[in-house]
Structure formats: structure tokens, C-alpha cells
Scaffold this motif. Structure first.
Motif, PDB file in Angstrom:
ATOM      1  N   SER A   1       0.844  -1.128  -0.127  1.00  0.00           N
ATOM      2  CA  SER A   1       0.089   0.057   0.017  1.00  0.00           C
ATOM      3  C   SER A   1       0.973   1.420   0.052  1.00  0.00           C
ATOM      4  CB  SER A   1      -0.761   0.081   1.165  1.00  0.00           C
ATOM      5  OG  SER A   1      -1.321  -1.099   1.568  1.00  0.00           O
ATOM      6  N   VAL A   2       1.895   1.156   0.738  1.00  0.00           N
ATOM      7  CA  VAL A   2       2.853   2.468   1.096  1.00  0.00           C
ATOM      8  C   VAL A   2       3.582   2.517  -0.255  1.00  0.00           C
ATOM      9  CG1 VAL A   2       4.860   3.475   2.164  1.00  0.00           C
ATOM     10  CG2 VAL A   2       3.085   1.951   3.294  1.00  0.00           C
TER      11      VAL A   2
ATOM     12  N   LEU B   1       0.848   3.918  -2.889  1.00  0.00           N
ATOM     13  CA  LEU B   1       0.678   5.144  -2.684  1.00  0.00           C
ATOM     14  C   LEU B   1       1.616   6.350  -3.343  1.00  0.00           C
ATOM     15  CD1 LEU B   1      -1.123   7.241  -0.857  1.00  0.00           C
ATOM     16  CD2 LEU B   1       0.586   7.140   0.547  1.00  0.00           C
TER      17      LEU B   1
ATOM     18  N   GLN C   1       0.896   6.693  -6.709  1.00  0.00           N
ATOM     19  CA  GLN C   1      -0.515   7.628  -6.813  1.00  0.00           C
ATOM     20  C   GLN C   1      -0.339   8.853  -6.777  1.00  0.00           C
ATOM     21  OE1 GLN C   1      -3.403   6.374  -3.974  1.00  0.00           O
ATOM     22  NE2 GLN C   1      -5.025   6.494  -5.352  1.00  0.00           N
ATOM     23  N   ARG C   2       0.905   9.317  -5.840  1.00  0.00           N
ATOM     24  CA  ARG C   2       1.413  10.740  -5.553  1.00  0.00           C
ATOM     25  C   ARG C   2       2.005  11.233  -6.777  1.00  0.00           C
ATOM     26  NH1 ARG C   2       3.927  11.283   0.008  1.00  0.00           N
ATOM     27  NH2 ARG C   2       3.317  13.532  -0.225  1.00  0.00           N
TER      28      ARG C   2
ATOM     29  N   ARG D   1      -0.078  12.638  -9.431  1.00  0.00           N
ATOM     30  CA  ARG D   1      -0.722  13.885  -9.224  1.00  0.00           C
ATOM     31  C   ARG D   1       0.467  14.875  -9.364  1.00  0.00           C
ATOM     32  NH1 ARG D   1      -5.448  12.622  -6.981  1.00  0.00           N
ATOM     33  NH2 ARG D   1      -6.267  12.130  -8.645  1.00  0.00           N
TER      34      ARG D   1
ATOM     35  N   GLU E   1       6.815  13.096   4.837  1.00  0.00           N
ATOM     36  CA  GLU E   1       5.815  12.289   5.707  1.00  0.00           C
ATOM     37  C   GLU E   1       5.939  12.557   7.383  1.00  0.00           C
ATOM     38  OE1 GLU E   1       3.413   9.118   5.122  1.00  0.00           O
ATOM     39  OE2 GLU E   1       4.380   8.537   3.201  1.00  0.00           O
TER      40      GLU E   1
ATOM     41  N   VAL F   1       4.665  16.463   7.883  1.00  0.00           N
ATOM     42  CA  VAL F   1       3.251  16.628   7.943  1.00  0.00           C
ATOM     43  C   VAL F   1       2.548  15.786   8.952  1.00  0.00           C
ATOM     44  CG1 VAL F   1       1.247  16.259   6.323  1.00  0.00           C
ATOM     45  CG2 VAL F   1       3.341  16.995   5.583  1.00  0.00           C
ATOM     46  N   GLY F   2       3.242  14.574   9.325  1.00  0.00           N
ATOM     47  CA  GLY F   2       2.376  13.921  10.285  1.00  0.00           C
ATOM     48  C   GLY F   2       1.769  12.531   9.788  1.00  0.00           C
ATOM     49  N   THR F   3       1.645  12.420   8.553  1.00  0.00           N
ATOM     50  CA  THR F   3       1.084  11.068   8.048  1.00  0.00           C
ATOM     51  C   THR F   3       1.945   9.815   8.425  1.00  0.00           C
ATOM     52  OG1 THR F   3       2.301  11.759   6.039  1.00  0.00           O
ATOM     53  CG2 THR F   3      -0.151  12.231   6.098  1.00  0.00           C
TER      54      THR F   3
ATOM     55  N   ASP G   1       3.293   9.462  11.554  1.00  0.00           N
ATOM     56  CA  ASP G   1       2.774   8.965  12.770  1.00  0.00           C
ATOM     57  C   ASP G   1       1.594   8.211  12.569  1.00  0.00           C
ATOM     58  OD1 ASP G   1       4.864  10.395  13.950  1.00  0.00           O
ATOM     59  OD2 ASP G   1       3.541  11.999  14.443  1.00  0.00           O
ATOM     60  N   ARG G   2       0.981   8.282  11.523  1.00  0.00           N
ATOM     61  CA  ARG G   2      -0.501   7.663  11.154  1.00  0.00           C
ATOM     62  C   ARG G   2      -0.008   6.213  10.873  1.00  0.00           C
ATOM     63  NH1 ARG G   2      -4.738  11.636   9.149  1.00  0.00           N
ATOM     64  NH2 ARG G   2      -6.344  11.006  10.721  1.00  0.00           N
ATOM     65  N   LEU G   3       1.017   6.144  10.147  1.00  0.00           N
ATOM     66  CA  LEU G   3       1.308   4.840   9.584  1.00  0.00           C
ATOM     67  C   LEU G   3       1.846   3.828  10.867  1.00  0.00           C
ATOM     68  CD1 LEU G   3       3.081   5.646   6.403  1.00  0.00           C
ATOM     69  CD2 LEU G   3       0.644   5.251   6.601  1.00  0.00           C
ATOM     70  N   ILE G   4       2.754   4.841  11.746  1.00  0.00           N
ATOM     71  CA  ILE G   4       3.431   4.001  12.909  1.00  0.00           C
ATOM     72  C   ILE G   4       2.260   3.584  13.835  1.00  0.00           C
ATOM     73  CG2 ILE G   4       5.092   4.311  14.877  1.00  0.00           C
ATOM     74  CD1 ILE G   4       6.056   4.072  11.650  1.00  0.00           C
TER      75      ILE G   4
END
Ligand SMILES: Nc1ncnc2c1ncn2[C@@H]1O[C@H](COP(=O)(O)OP(=O)(O)O)[C@@H](O)[C@H]1O
Ligand SMILES: [Mg+2]
Lengths: 368, 310
Positions: free
Chosen positions: A3-4, A7, A10-11, A14, A199, A202-204, A206-209
Motif C-alpha cells: 500500500s505504501v 501510494l 499515486q502521488r 498527481r 511524511e 506533515v504527520g502522516t 505517525d499515522r502509519l506508525i
């Protein structure tokens, strides 16, 4: 991990400008440096004679020298040649003698090194043949040689012979292709790896961790992406110049791919090390161009390392993964070397990668 | 369900969190109230196993999270203080990714995405790129991303900072709905006492890394049961008057507000007369006087002598 990894693509979709521009720069620089015309790209070398030069020898040398399609040895008066070199409208001129030559040179640049090598080879080969011929009947020898050269059953020999000769002219164009492609791929890979630093900012991250993903999966997803995008950029550049401009990359595609992979691994690892060393992503942004340029310069991506004579520079070049990358690419494309012969540069790149990766991840984790 | 034991975190010799004990029962809505820098975010990071405590432990249903961080990851949803999204992607793409890393996929994931988008009220904007959203909408997606995997415990770190009143109301309503209708356990962090007062059953008040008071809202306010709050509106600010009032022995706390003054005084202390006299001395014009029951803000003021927000 997947997924990572996905992603990041995908980025990229853009925001593809950065990566595309590095590919564009590669193509631009190689085109300019290696001369626009592709296979028709020509070097014209002003050639003149010593007063003692016999007409017969003059024609013989010109014929032999002009066998290489990309180099034109153009016969002129001595005064014209000297004038051209002193005014720098020509980089060099060649003076022919009956069985020797002299080179008049304005600036020592990569192309002059190649041409010197080529002229040297033509002369030494011809003189060697003459030596042999003098022991036998000359006419018979030469007519036999001609027959051998044009005999279809001996095609392999002929090809390898001409292949060796042309390597001097092609060498330079391939050098620029390899050098510039690897150079710009460093940018792409390192900037892509900056997604990790981004990441974290921005803090994403931490979300993953705090998610059920393991940290190594997150890292691997990012590393794999940077690695692959670097490889793709290199391969696309190579294919482009092979298909559009007819660059001769030889036939060892597997070996080339392996070398590219090892180089990409070394650079991605170096990127991890840099990220472990710097504190913020802005710093990383500043460090990447400096690092890429320094490595390319020292490692011989701009000019062939063969023209460097400074001991320190030579020693430093041995620390650059790009040096081994170029070495191995040239080995595979020009000298038709395979895995066993290229084991040394390949394993050095791998070792470099493993060491940088180890230290880099450690530094990054210690800070967290 | 969850408790912390003497949780402590030291950054470069300075304690950010200094021995915090808190607990949450299933289905509770717990507030963590404190000014900026009190150590709220650091506490949350330790609970969610993002950073390791210097000492102490976090226990989920009796098991140590420190020993096995894996146990809390599927149970927990964290809404970070900052907007942690990929802003060049659409809301839908963001949610799809965050769902995937929790092992959701296919139809189930799609349904879940539509469900959380419905909850935060942004279904119709899901195909838009996050960058084009207003701050409030980004915060709502930020929240949605933490709810895809149906966590049992939702931790929210100041989810309403810097947004428009409409989005704020929406977020508060959503949290209350999730807690009361769906039985979600919520830990809500804020430095806005109105929010905590409105949403939470129980409150911990933090300052300088320590819990300085805790209990239900009523319990906390009963700290002030022997006191009352007097609000005085003045025609303009009078700093010297505040200083004078502060040094008056009958007045516990005196503080400037936007409109005038706030005083905490012992209940039934009949101080109004002397307050008027002091105001007279400063030639201050009193526009309005109001005697109030205390709020959580007043509790903080009482405990620290400071306002929650400066
Ligand atoms: N990574 C860090 N390194 C050093 N100091 C930190 C770090 N994170 C937080 N702090 C400090 O710890 C204290 C508490 O911060 P924080 O938990 O963010 O407070 P709050 O969320 O209540 O505003 C602050 O003084 C802050 O400066
Ligand atoms: Mg905070």
C-alpha cells in the motif's frame, strides 16, 4: 508495504513534474554533449602533411583513418590547420608523416583524448601489419588480408575488429549517456526518498506508525519506490538514445540491468544515510544537489576519469558509487563484459549500499 | 479499558509529562484539558505507542502496551493535532489508503469509506483534492481517516483548532453522536473548556506535565463550591485596578477579561461594596455586574492563577 509503495505512485501521478523534468534534463544534456546528430554526429579533424610525406602514404593514411564513420580526417594546407587550431576554431589538428604522426592540440578535452587514442590505434596497427608484411610478399599479404576481411565465413572476426575500432568514437557518446543518466537519476531517487522526510513533517508518518503496519514495511515501501523510479528513469533514457539516436549499447541487456539495479540500490541507501544525518527536509533539499554534483564530478560523470591526473581526485573517485556504475556500464556495453568480469564494481556498489542503509536507518531510528 | 501508570517523558532533561495517571472505562467520554505546552500531545503519543515513555506504563485491558504495542493498534484510532493527510490526493484516495493499512479492502473498504464520509458530512466532496478543502473540511477528513477501522477507542488531539464555527459544531456533534449512540470510548484533548464541558463525562486538567485535578465536571466544580465568580464589565481596561483587586485579601483571583474583570471570591463574602470603592478610586466606569456559578475555566484559574488561553 505494498500500500505504501502504491501510494507513492499515486502521488507521483498527481505531481509528476519533478521526475519528468529530471528525465527531460537527462535527454537534453546527453543530446547536447554527445552532439545532436546521433549516428551522423561528426568530428572533423584537420589533417596536413609533413613536407617529406609521399602522396601514396598520404592517401593510405587518410583512407585508413577515415574508415571510422564518425570521424572525418579532412586534408588541408598546413597554414590553414595551424590557423584553425591557434584560433581555437578546431580543437586539434593531425600532422601525417610517412610512418608517424603528430597531434597539434588547443584544448585537452574528452573528445581529443578519444581521437588521440583512435589515431594511435590506427597507426600502431598499420605499422604492425607492415612489419609482418615486410617479412613476406607484401602484395600477396595485403590481397590475402583483404580477402579475409571480406570473406563471409570470417564475418565474426571482421565484426569484432571493426567493433573495436569504432569503440573509440562511440565511447564518448556512451560516456555522456551513462554519466548524465546516472547523475540525474541521483536527483530523482533522492528527491523521491524525501517523501519519507515529508511524511514525518506533515504527520502522516505517525499515522502509519500507530497503524498495524510494521515500521520496516513503511520503509521498504518507500525504498522500493525510489529504487524503482530511479531504475525506470535510467532504462527509459538508455532506450530512448538507443532507439531514437541509435546508440550502441551492446547486447548484454541483463548485465546492464543488473548494474543499473546495483547503482540504484547504492544511491537509495545513500539517500537514507543523508536523511539520517540531516534534521529537516529543507536541509535535505539543499544537500541533494550538492551531493549529486560533487559525486558526479568526482566519480567521472562529467568528464571521463581517464583525463584526470590529480592523485587526490583519483582517490576520491574511488569512493563514489557513480564511478563503479560508469565503469560497469561501459564494461558491459562497450567491452561486452559479463557478470564475472564486472564482479568487482558490482560488489563494491552493493557493499556501499548495505553500509549506508545500515547506518542511515540506525541514525533515523535513534532520533525518533 | 485503558489506564496509564505514572507516565513520564523527559525531553532533553525537561519533563514534558511528569507522572500522569489516568484511566478510561469502556464507553466513557474523557476530556484532557490544559493550556498549550501542558503535555497533552506527548501523553497521547505515549498512549498510542508512537513514542516510548521515559518511565511508567500504559495498560490496555490489563496488558502492557509498552511490552507489546501491537495490541493497541487495531483498537485505537488517533486524530492527530495537525492535519496528517496527503494533500495532493483526493479525500477518497486518502481514506482508501488509510483503510488499506488497517487491512480493509474491496467492497468492505468502499462501504466503510462512504460511512465515515457520511458521518463527517463530506460525501459529496470526496473526489476533490484535499488541498482545495477549507481548514475545517480538512479537519473532518483528518478525523474520518481515524475511524475507518472501527476503533473501540478514539483519541482526538485538539481537533477543532483554527477552524470555522460550522465545522467546529459539526465535529463536536459527531463526537457526541459516536460516543452516545455508538458507545465509542473517547479521549478528547483540548484547551477550549467549553468543548470539554459539553462533550465529556470526566475531565483531567493538566498543567506543566502534571494532572492538577480530575473528576466529573460536577466534582471539579465543587472545588469551587465555596466560591463564586463575579464578572464586571468596564468601559475600558484598567490594569492598575486589577493589580489592586488582586492584592485585596478577600479576593482569591482577579483577572482581566475582554470586557472587564473576572473575580473569584468566597461565597457570600459581600465584597461588592469594597470592589465598587476600589473601582471608584481608579475612576473606572462599571457597566454591568454579574455573579455566576463557576465553569471549568474558573477551576483552572483557581488552581493555577492563570487562564487556559493567553
Ligand atoms: N519532540 C520533542 N522534543 C522536545 N520537546 C518536546 C517535544 N515534544 C514536545 N516537547 C515539549 O514538551 C512540552 C509539552 O508539549 P505537548 O505535549 O505538545 O503539549 P500540548 O499538547 O499540551 O500543547 C512542551 O514544552 C514542548 O515544548
Ligand atoms: Mg498538543
Amino acid at each position: 508495504m505494498i500500500s505504501v509503495f502504491l501510494l507513492q505512485w499515486q502521488r507521483l501521478r498527481r505531481a509528476p513534474i519533478l521526475v519528468l523534468s529530471f528525465l527531460g534534463l537527462t535527454i537534453l544534456f546527453v543530446s547536447v554533449l554527445a552532439g545532436f546528430g546521433g549516428p551522423n554526429s561528426q568530428f572533423t579533424i584537420y589533417t596536413y602533411g609533413d613536407p617529406t610525406l609521399e602522396e601514396e602514404n598520404r592517401d593510405k593514411w587518410l583512407d585508413r583513418l577515415n574508415e571510422e564513420g564518425n570521424l572525418t580526417f579532412h586534408w588541408v594546407e598546413e597554414s590553414e590547420a595551424v590557423e584553425a587550431v591557434t584560433s581555437r576554431s578546431a580543437g586539434m589538428a593531425l600532422k601525417l608523416m610517412n610512418d608517424d604522426y603528430q597531434i597539434l592540440i588547443a584544448v585537452q578535452d574528452p573528445s581529443s583524448v578519444m581521437i588521440e587514442n583512435y589515431v594511435y590505434q590506427v597507426f600502431s596497427e598499420e605499422l604492425r601489419l607492415q612489419e609482418v608484411a615486410s617479412h613476406v610478399n607484401a602484395d600477396e599479404f595485403y590481397s590475402n588480408l583483404d580477402k579475409v576481411m571480406s570473406d563471409p565465413t570470417m564475418k565474426v572476426t571482421t565484426e569484432s575488429l571493426s567493433g573495436e575500432e569504432s569503440s573509440y568514437a562511440f565511447d564518448e557518446r556512451l560516456h555522456f549517456l551513462f554519466g548524465m543518466t546516472l547523475f540525474f537519476s541521483i536527483y530523482t531517487m533522492m528527491y523521491s526518498l524525501m517523501n519519507v522526510a515529508e511524511e514525518k513533517r506533515v504527520g502522516t508518518w505517525d499515522r502509519l506508525i500507530v497503524s498495524p503496519l510494521y515500521k520496516w514495511q513503511v520503509y521498504t515501501g518507500h525504498l522500493l519506490y525510489s529504487f524503482l523510479i530511479g531504475m525506470i528513469q535510467i532504462v527509459v533514457a538508455f532506450l530512448f538514445f538507443q532507439v531514437v539516436f541509435g546508440f550502441d549499447l551492446g547486447e548484454r541487456y541483463g548485465t546492464l540491468l543488473l548494474v543499473i539495479g546495483c547503482f540504484a540500490f547504492a544511491i537509495v541507501s545513500l539517500g537514507m544515510l543523508v536523511m539520517g544525518l540531516v534534521k529537516r527536509s529543507q536541509q535535505m533539499q539543499a544537500v541533494i544537489p550538492i551531493l549529486a554534483t560533487a559525486m558526479a564530478m568526482l566519480g567521472g560523470a562529467y568528464w571521463p576519469i581517464e583525463v584526470v591526473s590529480n592523485e587526490i581526485m583519483l582517490a576520491l573517485s574511488k569512493g563514489m558509487p557513480i564511478y563503479y556504475g560508469l565503469d560497469a556500464l561501459k564494461g558491459a556495453a562497450i567491452y561486452n563484459m559479463g557478470m564475472p568480469e564486472l564482479l568487482q564494481p558490482i560488489s563494491i556498489m552493493l557493499l556501499f549500499g548495505v553500509v549506508c542503509m545500515g547506518i542511515g536507518i540506525n541514525l533515523m531510528e535513534r532520533r525518533a | 479499558m485503558l489506564e496509564t501508570e505514572e507516565l513520564k517523558k523527559v525531553f532533553k532533561g525537561k519533563p514534558a509529562v511528569d507522572g500522569v495517571n489516568l484511566y478510561m472505562d469502556e464507553g466513557e467520554s474523557v476530556g484532557l484539558l490544559g493550556p498549550n505546552g501542558a503535555g497533552k500531545s506527548t501523553t497521547i503519543s505515549m498512549i498510542s505507542s508512537l513514542i516510548k515513555p521515559t518511565s511508567g506504563d500504559v495498560k490496555l485491558k490489563g496488558q502492557s502496551v509498552l511490552k507489546d504495542p501491537g495490541i493497541i493498534r487495531n483498537v485505537l484510532g488517533v486524530v492527530p493535532q495537525e492535519i496528517a493527510l496527503y494533500e495532493e490526493l483526493t479525500a477518497y484516495e486518502n481514506l482508501k489508503f488509510f483503510g488499506r493499512i488497517y487491512g480493509l479492502k474491496g467492497k468492505e473498504l468502499d462501504l466503510k469509506i462512504q460511512e465515515v464520509l457520511e458521518i463527517v458530512g463530506l460525501r459529496d466532496r470526496q473526489k476533490d483534492i484535499v488541498k482545495t478543502y477549507s481548514g475545517g473540511m480538512q479537519r473532518r477528513i483528518n478525523m474520518a481517516a481515524a475511524m475507518l477501522h472501527e476503533p473501540e477507542l478514539l483519541i482526538m488531539d485538539e481537533p477543532t483548532v483554527g477552524i470555522d464555527p460550522q465545522s467546529r459544531t459539526h465535529i463536536l456533534d459527531t463526537v457526541r453522536h459516536l460516543n452516545q449512540e455508538k458507545g465509542l470510548t473517547v479521549l478528547y484533548t483540548s484547551h477550549y473548556m467549553e468543548e470539554v464541558e459539553r462533550l465529556c463525562d470526566r475531565v483531567y486538567i493538566m498543567d506543566h506535565g502534571q494532572v492538577i485535578a480530575s473528576g466529573t465536571k460536577d466534582e471539579l466544580k465543587s472545588i469551587l463550591s465555596g466560591e463564586e465568580t463575579i464578572l464586571i464589565d468596564l468601559d475600558r481596561p484598567y490594569p492598575a485596578l486589577v493589580t489592586d483587586l488582586q492584592s485585596h485579601e478577600g479576593i482569591r483571583q482577579a483577572l482581566e477579561t475582554t470586557k472587564g474583570l473576572k473575580l473569584i471570591v468566597p461565597k457570600g463574602s459581600k465584597l461588592l461594596g469594597s470592589i465598587f470603592q476600589i473601582a471608584e478610586r481608579h475612576q473606572a466606569q462599571i457597566l454591568n455586574v454579574n455573579v455566576q456559578v463557576p465553569t471549568l475555566e474558573d477551576v483552572f484559574l483557581h488552581l493555577t492563577g492563570r487562564k487556559l488561553r493567553d
